[in-house]
Scaffold this active site. Structure first.
Site, PDB file in Angstrom:
ATOM      1  N   ASP A   1       0.943  -1.133  -0.027  1.00  0.00           N
ATOM      2  CA  ASP A   1       0.051   0.024  -0.166  1.00  0.00           C
ATOM      3  C   ASP A   1       1.093   1.258   0.019  1.00  0.00           C
ATOM      4  OD1 ASP A   1      -2.342   1.506   0.164  1.00  0.00           O
ATOM      5  OD2 ASP A   1      -2.811   1.337   2.322  1.00  0.00           O
ATOM      6  N   GLY A   2       0.320   2.334  -0.569  1.00  0.00           N
ATOM      7  CA  GLY A   2       0.870   3.676  -0.566  1.00  0.00           C
ATOM      8  C   GLY A   2       1.837   4.130  -1.806  1.00  0.00           C
TER       9      GLY A   2
ATOM     10  N   HIS B   1       3.062   3.278  -8.736  1.00  0.00           N
ATOM     11  CA  HIS B   1       2.618   2.039  -9.120  1.00  0.00           C
ATOM     12  C   HIS B   1       3.857   1.332  -9.985  1.00  0.00           C
ATOM     13  CE1 HIS B   1      -1.409   2.218  -7.584  1.00  0.00           C
ATOM     14  NE2 HIS B   1      -1.822   3.126  -8.486  1.00  0.00           N
TER      15      HIS B   1
ATOM     16  N   ASN C   1     -10.685  -2.379  -5.687  1.00  0.00           N
ATOM     17  CA  ASN C   1      -9.908  -1.321  -6.648  1.00  0.00           C
ATOM     18  C   ASN C   1     -10.418  -1.283  -8.056  1.00  0.00           C
ATOM     19  OD1 ASN C   1      -6.641  -2.640  -5.511  1.00  0.00           O
ATOM     20  ND2 ASN C   1      -7.708  -0.987  -4.640  1.00  0.00           N
TER      21      ASN C   1
HETATM   22  C1  FPP Z   1      -1.550   0.296  -3.313  1.00  0.00           C
HETATM   23  O1  FPP Z   1      -1.237   1.775  -3.325  1.00  0.00           O
HETATM   24  C2  FPP Z   1      -1.169  -0.551  -4.534  1.00  0.00           C
HETATM   25  C3  FPP Z   1      -2.195  -0.965  -5.523  1.00  0.00           C
HETATM   26  C4  FPP Z   1      -3.647  -0.752  -5.586  1.00  0.00           C
HETATM   27  C5  FPP Z   1      -1.404  -1.652  -6.587  1.00  0.00           C
HETATM   28  C6  FPP Z   1      -0.294  -2.444  -6.369  1.00  0.00           C
HETATM   29  C7  FPP Z   1       0.458  -2.601  -7.617  1.00  0.00           C
HETATM   30  C8  FPP Z   1       1.621  -2.799  -7.772  1.00  0.00           C
HETATM   31  C9  FPP Z   1       2.811  -2.491  -6.704  1.00  0.00           C
HETATM   32  C10 FPP Z   1       2.257  -2.695  -9.159  1.00  0.00           C
HETATM   33  C11 FPP Z   1       2.099  -4.208  -9.746  1.00  0.00           C
HETATM   34  C12 FPP Z   1       2.705  -5.344  -8.972  1.00  0.00           C
HETATM   35  C13 FPP Z   1       2.603  -6.653  -9.275  1.00  0.00           C
HETATM   36  C14 FPP Z   1       3.352  -7.570  -8.399  1.00  0.00           C
HETATM   37  C15 FPP Z   1       1.960  -6.897 -10.720  1.00  0.00           C
HETATM   38  P1  FPP Z   1      -2.397   2.751  -3.552  1.00  0.00           P
HETATM   39  O2  FPP Z   1      -2.761   3.280  -4.859  1.00  0.00           O
HETATM   40  O3  FPP Z   1      -3.841   2.158  -2.867  1.00  0.00           O
HETATM   41  O4  FPP Z   1      -1.722   4.011  -2.716  1.00  0.00           O
HETATM   42  P2  FPP Z   1      -2.400   5.115  -2.079  1.00  0.00           P
HETATM   43  O5  FPP Z   1      -3.204   4.332  -0.477  1.00  0.00           O
HETATM   44  O6  FPP Z   1      -1.380   5.833  -1.517  1.00  0.00           O
HETATM   45  O7  FPP Z   1      -3.393   5.495  -3.000  1.00  0.00           O
END
Ligand code: FPP
Length: 236
Positions: A16-17, A33, A64
């Site tokens: 997350d983050g 990302h 999501n």
């Molecule tokens: C959370 O951060 C992360 C996600 C929704 C996506 C996770 C995806 C990756 C790390 C890239 C792809 C990885 C693989 C293994 C294919 P957020 O967007 O919720 O962050 P925020 O809470 O700060 O908005």
């Protein structure tokens, strides 16, 4: 120092983050990302090096899908690139790639890439890397309940082990450790049934900053925990 005899068998990570990491730098969220995907690669590498047998990454939750379509599209594009690029690496390193979740909701090209990766890596002998994609714990439990009902199993026959075999994670041990980055202290619908006795590790670090050292630190922290599974302390 890492204790080689106390390596968790299964680690789950809520990555997350990414969005906040990018926003803090005045960058588009997708940059977070992109950088996050690099951290995922690194964590897979470290997990293999230290002998973790199962690693599950929460890459896209069923919730999501509610994000703005442009972010969903770019996340899917990133996932496509990740799968295309990593398959060779999975083969080289003997990784078994699996997914959990409602993957039929993903774009067709990604479903095909997943199928290819799952099929090609099925007989590998190394670490199992599971990507939770379009995944939600409640959704998984509900689907399992429906499968049980359709199976004709009688209520008195149903045990925890049998129920477990209807979950997406049927062949995985429950996670010993669940890591969540970015300071949020919740499970957010990740492996709800399976996390009953998981150790939880929270860090304020945002996922794109979660380096190899931080991961090793989390494993060391886990190794200091006393796991009682509802029993009393072995020291008592
Ligand atoms: C959370 O951060 C992360 C996600 C929704 C996506 C996770 C995806 C990756 C790390 C890239 C792809 C990885 C693989 C293994 C294919 P957020 O967007 O919720 O962050 P925020 O809470 O700060 O908005």
């Amino acid at each position: 120092m890492l204790l080689t005899d106390r390596i968790p068998r299964h680690v789950g990570i809520i990555m997350d983050g990414n969005g906040r990491w990018a926003e803090l730098r005045g960058l588009p969220r997708i940059e977070g990302h992109r950088r996050g995907a690099e951290r995922s690669r690194e964590v897979v590498e470290v997990a293999m090096e230290i002998g973790i047998k199962n690693l599950t990454l929460y890459a896209f939750s069923i919730e999501n899908w509610q994000r703005p379509p442009s972010e969903v599209t770019t996340l899917m594009r990133l996932l496509e690139l990740y799968l295309k690029k990593e398959l060779r690496e999975f083969m080289k390193r003997g990784i078994v790639f699996k997914t959990i979740g409602e993957t039929y909701m993903l774009p067709e090209n990604i479903q095909l890439l997943i199928k290819e990766a799952e099929e090609k890596t099925a007989l590998n002998k190394g670490m199992t890397l599971t990507a939770a994609l379009s995944y939600g714990g409640r959704n998984e439990i509900l689907r399992a309940v429906k499968k049980v009902l359709h199976s004709g199993i009688r209520p008195e026959e149903l045990t925890e082990d049998l129920f477990n075999s209807f979950l997406d994670t049927a062949n995985l041990p429950g996670p010993d450790l669940i890591i969540r980055t970015s300071g949020e202290m919740r499970i957010s619908n990740f492996l709800l049934w399976q996390s009953a006795y998981s150790e939880l590790y929270f860090t304020d670090t945002l996922w794109p900053d979660f380096t190899r050292d931080e991961f090793l630190f989390a494993i060391q922290d886990y190794q200091q925990r006393e796991r009682r599974f509802g029993n009393i302390s072995v020291r008592s």
